[in-house]
Design a protein around this motif. Structure first.
Motif, mmCIF file in Angstrom:
data_model
loop_
_atom_site.group_PDB
_atom_site.id
_atom_site.type_symbol
_atom_site.label_atom_id
_atom_site.label_comp_id
_atom_site.label_asym_id
_atom_site.label_seq_id
_atom_site.Cartn_x
_atom_site.Cartn_y
_atom_site.Cartn_z
ATOM 1 N N GLU A 334 52.771 45.200 25.275
ATOM 2 C CA GLU A 334 54.435 45.947 24.584
ATOM 3 C C GLU A 334 54.558 47.464 25.157
ATOM 4 O O GLU A 334 54.491 48.746 25.736
ATOM 5 C CB GLU A 334 53.810 46.953 23.744
ATOM 6 C CG GLU A 334 54.132 45.923 22.579
ATOM 7 C CD GLU A 334 53.873 46.290 21.484
ATOM 8 O OE1 GLU A 334 53.453 47.316 20.547
ATOM 9 O OE2 GLU A 334 53.702 45.127 20.155
ATOM 10 N N ALA A 335 53.931 47.914 26.427
ATOM 11 C CA ALA A 335 54.597 48.351 27.908
ATOM 12 C C ALA A 335 55.929 48.334 28.047
ATOM 13 O O ALA A 335 56.870 47.362 28.491
ATOM 14 C CB ALA A 335 54.037 48.114 29.451
ATOM 15 N N LYS A 353 55.539 53.868 28.375
ATOM 16 C CA LYS A 353 56.450 53.505 28.004
ATOM 17 C C LYS A 353 56.735 54.899 29.558
ATOM 18 O O LYS A 353 56.466 55.750 30.087
ATOM 19 C CB LYS A 353 57.609 54.163 27.163
ATOM 20 C CG LYS A 353 57.296 53.633 26.109
ATOM 21 C CD LYS A 353 58.019 54.031 25.063
ATOM 22 C CE LYS A 353 58.258 53.787 23.895
ATOM 23 N NZ LYS A 353 56.102 53.259 23.422
ATOM 24 N N ILE A 354 57.521 53.624 30.682
ATOM 25 C CA ILE A 354 58.125 54.315 31.953
ATOM 26 C C ILE A 354 59.505 54.628 31.521
ATOM 27 O O ILE A 354 60.548 53.701 31.367
ATOM 28 C CB ILE A 354 57.889 53.500 33.101
ATOM 29 C CG1 ILE A 354 56.237 53.018 33.389
ATOM 30 C CG2 ILE A 354 57.778 54.335 34.508
ATOM 31 C CD1 ILE A 354 55.442 53.785 33.404
ATOM 32 N N GLY A 355 60.165 55.894 31.625
ATOM 33 C CA GLY A 355 60.860 56.525 31.385
ATOM 34 C C GLY A 355 62.368 56.373 32.595
ATOM 35 O O GLY A 355 62.015 55.214 33.932
ATOM 36 N N VAL A 359 59.776 56.608 39.103
ATOM 37 C CA VAL A 359 59.020 55.825 40.693
ATOM 38 C C VAL A 359 57.510 55.962 40.044
ATOM 39 O O VAL A 359 57.083 56.844 40.545
ATOM 40 C CB VAL A 359 60.213 56.372 41.845
ATOM 41 C CG1 VAL A 359 59.332 55.769 43.017
ATOM 42 C CG2 VAL A 359 61.302 56.147 42.436
ATOM 43 N N VAL A 360 57.341 54.687 40.040
ATOM 44 C CA VAL A 360 55.733 54.888 40.183
ATOM 45 C C VAL A 360 54.598 53.609 40.799
ATOM 46 O O VAL A 360 55.205 52.485 41.003
ATOM 47 C CB VAL A 360 55.471 54.247 38.458
ATOM 48 C CG1 VAL A 360 53.749 54.553 37.920
ATOM 49 C CG2 VAL A 360 56.544 55.021 37.796
ATOM 50 N N GLY A 361 53.766 54.337 41.799
ATOM 51 C CA GLY A 361 53.207 53.400 42.468
ATOM 52 C C GLY A 361 53.547 53.469 43.132
ATOM 53 O O GLY A 361 54.826 54.095 43.886
ATOM 54 N N SER A 362 53.049 52.130 44.727
ATOM 55 C CA SER A 362 53.163 52.958 46.513
ATOM 56 C C SER A 362 52.713 51.157 47.049
ATOM 57 O O SER A 362 52.150 51.556 46.600
ATOM 58 C CB SER A 362 53.102 53.685 46.797
ATOM 59 O OG SER A 362 52.578 53.740 48.154
ATOM 60 N N PRO A 363 53.775 50.815 47.618
ATOM 61 C CA PRO A 363 52.875 49.534 48.371
ATOM 62 C C PRO A 363 52.172 49.771 49.294
ATOM 63 O O PRO A 363 51.440 48.964 49.243
ATOM 64 C CB PRO A 363 54.503 49.108 49.249
ATOM 65 C CG PRO A 363 54.804 49.840 49.310
ATOM 66 C CD PRO A 363 55.168 51.384 47.989
ATOM 67 N N ASP A 374 53.019 57.930 28.994
ATOM 68 C CA ASP A 374 54.487 57.762 29.476
ATOM 69 C C ASP A 374 54.023 58.427 29.952
ATOM 70 O O ASP A 374 54.114 59.804 30.807
ATOM 71 C CB ASP A 374 54.956 58.425 28.120
ATOM 72 C CG ASP A 374 54.759 57.749 26.942
ATOM 73 O OD1 ASP A 374 53.563 56.537 26.766
ATOM 74 O OD2 ASP A 374 55.010 57.486 25.911
ATOM 75 N N VAL A 375 55.211 57.955 31.497
ATOM 76 C CA VAL A 375 56.204 58.452 32.130
ATOM 77 C C VAL A 375 57.691 59.160 31.760
ATOM 78 O O VAL A 375 58.538 58.516 31.291
ATOM 79 C CB VAL A 375 56.237 58.185 33.851
ATOM 80 C CG1 VAL A 375 56.311 58.036 34.695
ATOM 81 C CG2 VAL A 375 54.560 57.671 33.990
ATOM 82 N N PRO A 376 58.154 60.622 32.027
ATOM 83 C CA PRO A 376 59.333 61.103 31.916
ATOM 84 C C PRO A 376 60.024 60.110 32.855
ATOM 85 O O PRO A 376 59.851 60.125 33.700
ATOM 86 C CB PRO A 376 58.465 62.625 31.972
ATOM 87 C CG PRO A 376 57.543 62.605 31.646
ATOM 88 C CD PRO A 376 56.723 61.368 32.246
#
Length: 385
Positions: A334-335, A353-355, A359-363, A374-376
Motif C-alpha cells: 500500500e505504498a 505516501k510519497i507526495g 524526489v526520493v533516493g539517488s542512483p 510520508d514525504v511531502p
C-alpha cells in the motif's frame, strides 16, 4: 503424547534494530517480503514441506502481531491433530523478574519442558529472519547417517564476506574441527546459516550445564558449539547449495527482493514443488494504465500503475500515479507514489505516501534509502535524515 522424530524451534525474538523503522512496532520475522510474504513464512513453509510437523516459535520483542500471525498454523498446514505451531514466550525469572531470553541457547533451555512433551530424537534449531528454501529432511538423513551429535548448515561465501559470519573449519569428510566467530583472517569460507540439527538427549545435557554457568552468554555460537567441540563431540557440516540470505539489514532486505527480478537467481517463489505459504490478503483489482511503462518489475496483486516501474518490486496494493518514475526500488504494501514523483534505490515502507513531484533516493547512493514516513509534495530526500 506421540513421539516426534524431529521437532523445530524457530528463534524469532530478536529486536531487528538494523532494520531501523521497519521493526519499530513489529518483530523482524513478520516484516513483509517478496510482494506478499512475511519473512517467517520461509522457515515455516520449509518445515511443512519437509514433514516437520511440530514447530515452536520463540518470540520476544514486539511480538503481538507475530504471535497472532503464527499461532493457528493453518497457513502452513500445521494445525492438525498431529501437528501445530506453538508460540513460546520468555518466562519470568525468579532471581531477576525479567521475562527475556538471554541468548539463543537460553531460549531453548527455557523450553526444555515443551520439547520433552514430544520426546523427539532430534531438534532442529532455526532462525526466523532468513530467506531460503531448504529440505530439512535431507539434512536429517545426513545427520543420522553420520551418527552426529550436531549437524550445522553451512553455505559457501567469498573470503571477504567470511569475516562477517561464524565460520566452520572442517576436514575432508565434513567433520567440523574448529569454529571461528567473524574471523579477521578466515581459514575457510563455510559460513554458518544458523540452522542446526542436534540429537536431543545430547543437546539437553549441554543446555542444562549452560544454564548453571554464570559466565556463559547462553548462545549456540559462543557457548554450546565450542563446548561440544572441546569435548570431542561429532559435529558435521551440511553444505547447502541453494539460495540463502540473511535479511537483517535494509541493504540485504532490498537485495533479496531484487533477486526476484534475476532470472538466474535460485530464489523462485512460483515453484509449485516447494511452495512458500502465506496469509490470504484482500487486494484491489490490478490496474495497469494505458500510458504505464513497466520494465523488469515483480508485480503482485492489487497494484495500480499509471507511471513507470523499472527494475522494481511492487507489493500488494502499491500505487504509482501518472508521470511518476520508480527505479531500483521496493514498494511495500500500500505504498503510494504521487504524480510526477521520482523514487530511486529506495525501500518504501508499508503505507508510506510519497507526495507529488517529490524526489526520493539517488542512483549514486552506496546504501539503500529506507523511507518509513510520508514525504511531502515537492520534497527532495536523497539520504536518511
Amino acid at each position: 503424547m506421540k513421539q516426534q522424530e524431529m521437532l523445530a524451534m524457530i528463534l524469532a525474538g530478536g529486536r531487528g534494530s538494523r532494520l531501523k523503522d521497519l521493526t519499530n512496532k513489529v518483530a523482524k520475522p513478520v516484516v513483509s517480503f517478496g510482494s506478499k510474504y512475511r519473512i517467517i513464512d520461509f522457515p515455516l513453509s520449509n518445515c511443512a514441506n519437509s514433514g516437520v510437523n511440530v514447530v515452536g516459535v520463540l518470540t520476544q520483542y514486539e511480538s503481538v502481531l507475530l504471535n497472532s500471525y503464527v499461532a493457528a498454523g493453518r497457513r502452513w498446514g500445521l494445525d492438525t491433530r498431529e501437528s501445530g505451531v506453538y508460540v513460546l514466550s520468555p518466562r519470568e525469572k525468579a532471581d531477576t523478574g525479567l521475562d527475556v531470553y538471554r541468548g539463543t541457547a537460553d531460549a531453548i533451555s527455557q523450553n526444555i519442558d515443551f520439547i520433552d512433551q514430544f520426546n523427539p530424537e532430534y531438534v532442529l534449531i532455526l532462525s526466523g529472519d532468513h530467506i531460503y528454501k531448504m529440505n530439512y529432511d535431507m539434512m536429517l538423513d545426513e545427520h543420522k547417517a553420520n551418527k552426529a551429535d550436531a549437524t550445522i548448515g553451512v553455505i559457501g561465501v567469498t573470503m571477504e564476506e567470511a569475516t562477517r559470519f561464524g565460520i566452520m573449519n572442517t576436514d575432508e569428510s565434513g567433520h567440523i574441527v574448529e569454529f571461528e566467530e567473524k574471523p579477521a583472517h578466515p581459514k575457510s569460507n563455510l559460513a554458518s546459516m544458523g540452522i542446526y540439527i542436534f540429537t536431543w538427549k545430547t543437546l539437553r545435557r549441554y543446555l542444562i550445564a549452560d544454564m548453571k554457568n554464570n559466565s556463559s552468554s547462553h548462545d549456540f555460537g559462543k557457548d554450546i558449539i565450542p563446548s561440544m567441540l572441546g569435548d570431542g563431540r561429532k559435529l558435521m557440516a551440511y553444505l547447502f547449495s541453494g539460495y540463502w540470505k540473511d535479511v537483517g539489514t535494509i541493504d540485504s532486505l532490498w537485495e533479496a527482493n531484487m533477486d526476484l527480478l534475476n532470472k538466474d537467481s535460485k530464489l523462485n517463489l512460483d515453484d509449485d514443488n516447494w511452495k512458500i505459504y502465506t496469509e490470504d490478503v484482500t487486494a484491489l483489482p490490478q490496474f495497469i494504465g494505458p500510458d504505464a511503462t513497466i520494465d523488469v518489475a515483480y508485480i503482485t496483486q492489487g497494484c495500480h500503475i499509471e507511471g513507470e516501474a523499472h527494475h522494481s518490486v511492487l507489493f500488494t496494493n502499491s500505487v504509482i500515479h501518472k508521470n511518476a518514475v520508480v527505479k531500483d526500488t521496493v514498494l511495500m504494501n500500500e505504498a503510494v507514489i504521487g504524480e510526477g514523483a521520482s523514487v530511486t534505490r529506495a525501500l518504501v515502507s508499508d503505507g508510506v505516501k510519497i507526495g507529488e513531484g517529490a524526489v526520493v533516493g539517488s542512483p549514486d547512493s552506496p546504501h539503500i534509502l529506507l523511507v518509513a514516513h510520508d514525504v511531502p509534495a515537492g520534497t527532495v530526500v536523497k539520504e536518511e535524515e
